[in-house]
Design a protein around this motif. Structure first.
Motif, PDB file in Angstrom:
ATOM      1  N   HIS A  28      25.296 -20.723  -4.862  1.00 52.45           N
ATOM      2  CA  HIS A  28      23.957 -20.300  -4.473  1.00 52.45           C
ATOM      3  C   HIS A  28      23.216 -21.407  -3.726  1.00 52.45           C
ATOM      4  N   VAL A  29      22.328 -20.991  -2.825  1.00 49.99           N
ATOM      5  CA  VAL A  29      21.411 -21.895  -2.136  1.00 49.99           C
ATOM      6  C   VAL A  29      19.996 -21.404  -2.398  1.00 49.99           C
ATOM      7  N   THR A  30      19.115 -22.302  -2.803  1.00 49.04           N
ATOM      8  CA  THR A  30      17.711 -21.978  -3.020  1.00 49.04           C
ATOM      9  C   THR A  30      16.867 -23.046  -2.367  1.00 49.04           C
ATOM     10  N   GLY A  31      16.025 -22.639  -1.414  1.00 50.24           N
ATOM     11  CA  GLY A  31      15.141 -23.593  -0.756  1.00 50.24           C
ATOM     12  C   GLY A  31      15.887 -24.690  -0.035  1.00 50.24           C
ATOM     13  N   ASP A  32      16.946 -24.353   0.698  1.00 49.28           N
ATOM     14  CA  ASP A  32      17.755 -25.329   1.439  1.00 49.28           C
ATOM     15  C   ASP A  32      18.380 -26.378   0.529  1.00 49.28           C
ATOM     16  N   ARG A  33      18.696 -25.976  -0.689  1.00 46.03           N
ATOM     17  CA  ARG A  33      19.400 -26.859  -1.620  1.00 46.03           C
ATOM     18  C   ARG A  33      20.423 -26.028  -2.390  1.00 46.03           C
TER      19      ARG A  33
ATOM     20  N   ILE B  64      33.037  -6.708 -14.774  1.00 45.71           N
ATOM     21  CA  ILE B  64      33.704  -7.876 -14.194  1.00 45.71           C
ATOM     22  C   ILE B  64      32.949  -8.286 -12.930  1.00 45.71           C
ATOM     23  N   LYS B  65      32.693  -9.576 -12.780  1.00 45.40           N
ATOM     24  CA  LYS B  65      32.031 -10.066 -11.570  1.00 45.40           C
ATOM     25  C   LYS B  65      32.902 -11.122 -10.903  1.00 45.40           C
ATOM     26  N   VAL B  66      32.994 -11.006  -9.609  1.00 48.55           N
ATOM     27  CA  VAL B  66      33.713 -11.995  -8.806  1.00 48.55           C
ATOM     28  C   VAL B  66      32.728 -12.505  -7.767  1.00 48.55           C
ATOM     29  N   LYS B  67      32.419 -13.779  -7.824  1.00 46.39           N
ATOM     30  CA  LYS B  67      31.430 -14.340  -6.914  1.00 46.39           C
ATOM     31  C   LYS B  67      32.064 -14.762  -5.595  1.00 46.39           C
ATOM     32  N   ARG B  68      31.258 -14.625  -4.558  1.00 40.22           N
ATOM     33  CA  ARG B  68      31.668 -15.152  -3.259  1.00 40.22           C
ATOM     34  C   ARG B  68      31.320 -16.644  -3.235  1.00 40.22           C
ATOM     35  N   LEU B  69      32.318 -17.479  -3.048  1.00 38.40           N
ATOM     36  CA  LEU B  69      32.108 -18.917  -2.999  1.00 38.40           C
ATOM     37  C   LEU B  69      32.235 -19.391  -1.561  1.00 38.40           C
ATOM     38  N   ARG B  70      31.300 -20.191  -1.140  1.00 30.20           N
ATOM     39  CA  ARG B  70      31.272 -20.675   0.225  1.00 30.20           C
ATOM     40  C   ARG B  70      31.539 -22.178   0.232  1.00 30.20           C
ATOM     41  N   THR B  71      31.884 -22.713   1.401  1.00 30.29           N
ATOM     42  CA  THR B  71      32.134 -24.143   1.536  1.00 30.29           C
ATOM     43  C   THR B  71      31.228 -24.718   2.619  1.00 30.29           C
ATOM     44  N   ALA B  72      30.982 -26.018   2.512  1.00 28.82           N
ATOM     45  CA  ALA B  72      30.178 -26.723   3.508  1.00 28.82           C
ATOM     46  C   ALA B  72      30.670 -28.154   3.610  1.00 28.82           C
ATOM     47  N   ASP B  73      30.597 -28.699   4.811  1.00 27.61           N
ATOM     48  CA  ASP B  73      30.884 -30.125   5.033  1.00 27.61           C
ATOM     49  C   ASP B  73      29.575 -30.883   4.948  1.00 27.61           C
TER      50      ASP B  73
ATOM     51  N   ALA C 106      34.646 -11.150   1.282  1.00 23.17           N
ATOM     52  CA  ALA C 106      34.900 -12.032   2.421  1.00 23.17           C
ATOM     53  C   ALA C 106      33.677 -12.209   3.299  1.00 23.17           C
ATOM     54  N   GLY C 107      32.713 -11.290   3.232  1.00 19.47           N
ATOM     55  CA  GLY C 107      31.579 -11.501   4.124  1.00 19.47           C
ATOM     56  C   GLY C 107      30.502 -10.453   4.131  1.00 19.47           C
ATOM     57  N   TYR C 108      30.355  -9.667   3.051  1.00 18.60           N
ATOM     58  CA  TYR C 108      29.304  -8.661   3.011  1.00 18.60           C
ATOM     59  C   TYR C 108      27.966  -9.374   2.851  1.00 18.60           C
ATOM     60  N   SER C 109      27.058  -9.167   3.787  1.00 17.21           N
ATOM     61  CA  SER C 109      25.819  -9.941   3.849  1.00 17.21           C
ATOM     62  C   SER C 109      24.842  -9.557   2.748  1.00 17.21           C
ATOM     63  N   GLY C 110      23.991 -10.525   2.402  1.00 23.00           N
ATOM     64  CA  GLY C 110      22.863 -10.270   1.529  1.00 23.00           C
ATOM     65  C   GLY C 110      23.141 -10.310   0.043  1.00 23.00           C
ATOM     66  N   THR C 111      24.383 -10.428  -0.375  1.00 27.46           N
ATOM     67  CA  THR C 111      24.705 -10.460  -1.796  1.00 27.46           C
ATOM     68  C   THR C 111      25.617 -11.647  -2.072  1.00 27.46           C
ATOM     69  N   ASP C 112      25.883 -11.898  -3.367  1.00 26.23           N
ATOM     70  CA  ASP C 112      26.658 -13.097  -3.691  1.00 26.23           C
ATOM     71  C   ASP C 112      27.961 -12.787  -4.412  1.00 26.23           C
ATOM     72  N   GLY C 113      28.471 -11.555  -4.255  1.00 30.41           N
ATOM     73  CA  GLY C 113      29.749 -11.228  -4.854  1.00 30.41           C
ATOM     74  C   GLY C 113      29.882  -9.734  -5.083  1.00 30.41           C
ATOM     75  N   VAL C 114      30.814  -9.376  -5.959  1.00 26.17           N
ATOM     76  CA  VAL C 114      31.103  -7.976  -6.254  1.00 26.17           C
ATOM     77  C   VAL C 114      31.196  -7.804  -7.770  1.00 26.17           C
ATOM     78  N   VAL C 115      30.652  -6.689  -8.258  1.00 21.73           N
ATOM     79  CA  VAL C 115      30.755  -6.321  -9.671  1.00 21.73           C
ATOM     80  C   VAL C 115      31.662  -5.103  -9.789  1.00 21.73           C
TER      81      VAL C 115
END
Length: 355
Positions: free
Chosen positions: A316-321, A214-223, A189-198
């Motif tokens: 994922h975001v890389t270089g503001d994209r 098993i890996k579960v990725k943290r998925l984020r949303t944006a408008d 739900a919000g652990y900083s610096g990583t992109d999910g849990v293994v």
């Protein structure tokens, strides 16, 4: 991780010696899941790091770092090779991840910049933004024992014992973990610096090359503002929406695309978009030509008046994209385009990387 290697000199293949395990040993991998396993007492949960996966080998004065593909990484990270060389342990093989932190945030861009043919450039970056090595498994212990057949719980104990001497603040870390599913779900739900849990089975052996975790990725949303669109290849119906976010200077920058449009919706959506066509579409960074996704659609794009807002899901975001394509969730007529700013996709602070 999707990175490309600069050319490196060919080297003779050394399959067994002097490192105890073969240099071409493949890391154990993970299969994707929508939720974490819930069997009590069976699993260990760890942060999923967004870096370069690697195996590190040491025997006496020799150190090797191998990427997930098996290619050597040592020449790109000389500061990590030097660190491993200086450790009191004469031999070991461990599984881990290379990460780089810039301004308190983990940066995948900074890692990719290391894959450069010029040694002088690599040395400069190594001094300015030294990489960290995060270890999460022990394949060969310092006493030379092959641990790949041992249960993970035993390998973790060996790793922690290794870390008591080997760990270095902000340089070499042993990854945090929990064996409580509820806590791991909080990480998602919000652990900083990583992109999910293994998730790793405590009784599992190290299965080289197999998707045994098993890996579960943290998925984020944006408008995002729809600043343009592309037609489908060989069609006059919309194939993808081009997404924009407003930067601090007020310009609309292109940040990615979404192509998850239902076929039944394409005709009406195409007419709606064509009615909004007007240059420039993006007032800052604009879309380029064809990309690796453009085999199914034209590299040409149509600019739109910045009036439509969509909510998308991304990983994922890389270089503001957005590093990958996004998933269209819904249209947001309630949102003002000017509310769609870059702050939404700013990476979180790298809290875990400093522990």
């Amino acid at each position: 991780m999707g990175y490309r290697f600069a050319a490196t000199p060919k080297e003779p293949e050394r399959r067994m010696k002097p490192f105890g395990l073969a240099l071409d040993t493949a890391p154990m991998e993970a299969k994707s899941a929508d939720a974490l396993p819930t069997e009590p007492g069976k699993w260990q949960f760890e942060p999923k790091w967004d870096g370069f996966r690697c195996l590190v080998f040491k025997e006496g004065g020799a150190v090797e770092i191998r990427g997930k593909s098996g290619k050597p990484l040592g020449r790109f990270f000389p500061e990590v090779v030097a660190l491993l060389s200086e450790l009191a342990y004469e031999r070991f093989v461990a599984d881990g991840e290379l990460v780089v932190e810039i301004d308190g945030r983990l940066s995948f861009d900074a890692l990719q910049m290391r894959l450069h043919p010029a040694e002088s450039r690599i040395r400069k970056l190594a001094a300015e933004t030294p990489a960290r090595l995060v270890l999460f498994d022990m394949l060969m212990s310092p006493d030379g024992a092959d641990m790949t057949g041992a249960p993970f719980a035993e390998r973790r104990r060996a790793l922690e014992a290794f870390g008591k001497t080997a760990a270095r603040p902000e340089r070499l870390l042993i990854t945090p973990f929990t064996r409580v599913t509820a806590e791991a779900e909080q990480w998602l739900a919000g652990y900083s610096g990583t992109d999910g849990v293994v998730a790793k089975r405590l009784d599992g052996a190290y299965q080289s090359g197999e998707r045994a975790m098993i890996k579960v990725k943290r998925l984020r949303t944006a408008d995002c503002v729809v600043g343009g669109f592309r037609y489908e290849s060989h069609s006059r119906e919309v194939g993808s929406l081009l997404l924009g976010l407003y930067a601090a200077d007020g310009r609309l920058d292109h940040v990615g695309f979404t192509s998850t449009i239902a076929n039944s919706e394409r005709p009406a959506l195409t007419r709606r978009l064509e009615a909004l066509r007007a240059p420039p579409g993006f007032t800052g960074r604009a879309p380029g030509g064809p990309s690796r996704w453009s085999t199914e659609r034209s590299g040409q794009w149509e600019p739109l008046r910045p009036e439509l807002v969509v909510e998308v899901r991304f990983d994922h975001v890389t270089g503001d994209r957005f590093r990958h394509g996004t998933r269209l969730l819904r249209w947001r007529p309630d949102k003002s385009p000017r509310q769609c700013t870059m702050e939404q996709i700013a990476p979180p602070p790298a809290d875990l990387a400093t522990e």
